[in-house]
Design an enzyme around this catalytic site. Structure first.
Site, short mmCIF file in Angstrom:
data_model
loop_
_atom_site.label_atom_id
_atom_site.label_comp_id
_atom_site.label_asym_id
_atom_site.label_seq_id
_atom_site.Cartn_x
_atom_site.Cartn_y
_atom_site.Cartn_z
N THR A 115 -1.63 -4.05 -6.51
CA THR A 115 -2.40 -2.86 -6.18
C THR A 115 -1.63 -1.59 -6.50
OG1 THR A 115 -3.22 -1.59 -4.26
CG2 THR A 115 -1.48 -3.15 -3.83
N TYR A 171 0.43 -2.82 4.26
CA TYR A 171 -0.32 -3.55 3.23
C TYR A 171 0.38 -3.48 1.87
CZ TYR A 171 -3.71 -4.13 -0.54
OH TYR A 171 -4.33 -4.50 -1.71
#
Length: 315
Positions: A126, A149
């Site tokens: 990501t 995250y």
């Protein structure tokens, strides 16, 4: 050719599986345990077009407990998309699922992969691993994630690196930049905004709306991912997958208002911890290695997502 896709019932995974089975030489095995922010009902709906496909098999398995060596037997390519997504919910006591699903699962899968003659192991990462940067970010930019995250996805990248170096697992890392479109997760901004405006609810906007993103339409993302099947020279590479255009959140809300014909009532809330102010992908590597050429403009992509939200919720 046998391809394994983890997270197959998710937003990106379901679209990828549909694209891969267009090749008559490919059989896809999709694995999903139906957890995360997307309700099981929507995940099942994501797979509607694949339900009776003769070259698609869905396994409802938990990668934390599954026999992964058996799962990888006779597999040529792995797309590892499964994981626990979302910055907002990765803090505090909610961190545990991120550790197990983003780090431990990735390690287990790599451990099984080291004993298999795989052609490619594609790991989905990501843009969150970059943190807050100014201007375009290339893959060799320093990595300073702002959220738990992002840290777990970066840990997955490091695991991929050590398994490639130590056991020659043929890893390729892909970093996605704000993918949107039909089937987008309900917790993501566009999905929330569109549903809220269509139901005359107040839109909850975190921050002042001047934050900008490199928005990547799902079809463009899938074009880049699926190109990896036949491209050479990818092992050990990290590749950004970004979109055709950037915009601020306020600009995207204005487009949604125009497309829906409705004025949004907006409640501005404090900015979220862990969210970068801006993202912007340097996609030079993707252009060179994958012939990547994002084509879908933001207005066109938002119109498609609005149509999906109307259909999914009968609005």
């Amino acid at each position: 050719m046998n391809i394994l896709v983890t997270g197959a019932a998710g937003f990106i995974g379901s679209h990828l599986c549909e694209k891969l089975v267009e090749n008559e030489q490919v059989h896809v095995t999709g694995v999903d345990t139906f957890i995360g922010p997307t309700p099981p009902s929507l995940k099942k709906a994501n797979l509607t077009r694949l339900e009776n496909h003769p070259r698609f098999t869905l396994l409802h398995e938990n990668l934390l407990t599954a026999d992964l060596e058996r799962l990888l037997d006779h597999v040529d390519i792995v797309y590892h998309l499964a994981g626990m997504p979302g910055v907002r919910s990765s803090w505090g006591k909610d961190f545990d699922p991120y550790v197990t699903n983003n780090i431990q699962v990735t390690q287990r899968l790599l451990e099984a992969a080291k004993n298999q003659p795989l052609q490619k192991f594609i790991y989905a990462s990501t843009s969150s691993v970059y943190g807050d940067k100014q201007g375009k970010v290339a893959e060799d930019t320093s990595l300073t994630p702002l959220s738990p995250y992002g840290l777990t996805k970066l840990a997955g990248e490091h695991l991929c690196y050590v398994y490639r170096k130590s056991f020659a697992v043929p890893v390729i890392t892909v970093r996605f930049f704000t993918v949107y479109g039909p089937r987008q997760r309900p917790d993501m901004a566009f999905h929330r905004f569109i549903r809220q405006i269509l139901t005359d609810d107040t839109i909850t906007l975190y921050g002042d709306g001047h934050q900008s993103r490199d928005f990547t339409y799902i079809d463009d993302c899938i074009a880049g991912l699926s190109a990896m099947v036949d491209k050479d020279g990818l092992i050990g590479k990290t590749i950004n997958i970004g979109g055709k255009e950037r915009a601020t959140i306020n600009e995207t809300l204005a487009i949604i208002e125009q497309l829906t014909g409705k004025k949004a009532a907006i409640e501005y809330l404090p900015a979220l911890r862990g969210e970068p102010k801006h993202t912007w992908a340097d996609i030079s590597n993707a252009q060179t290695l994958l012939d990547y050429d994002p084509r879908v403009a933001l207005r066109e992509g938002l119109a498609c997502e609005i149509a999906y939200i109307r259909s999914a919720y009968a609005l």
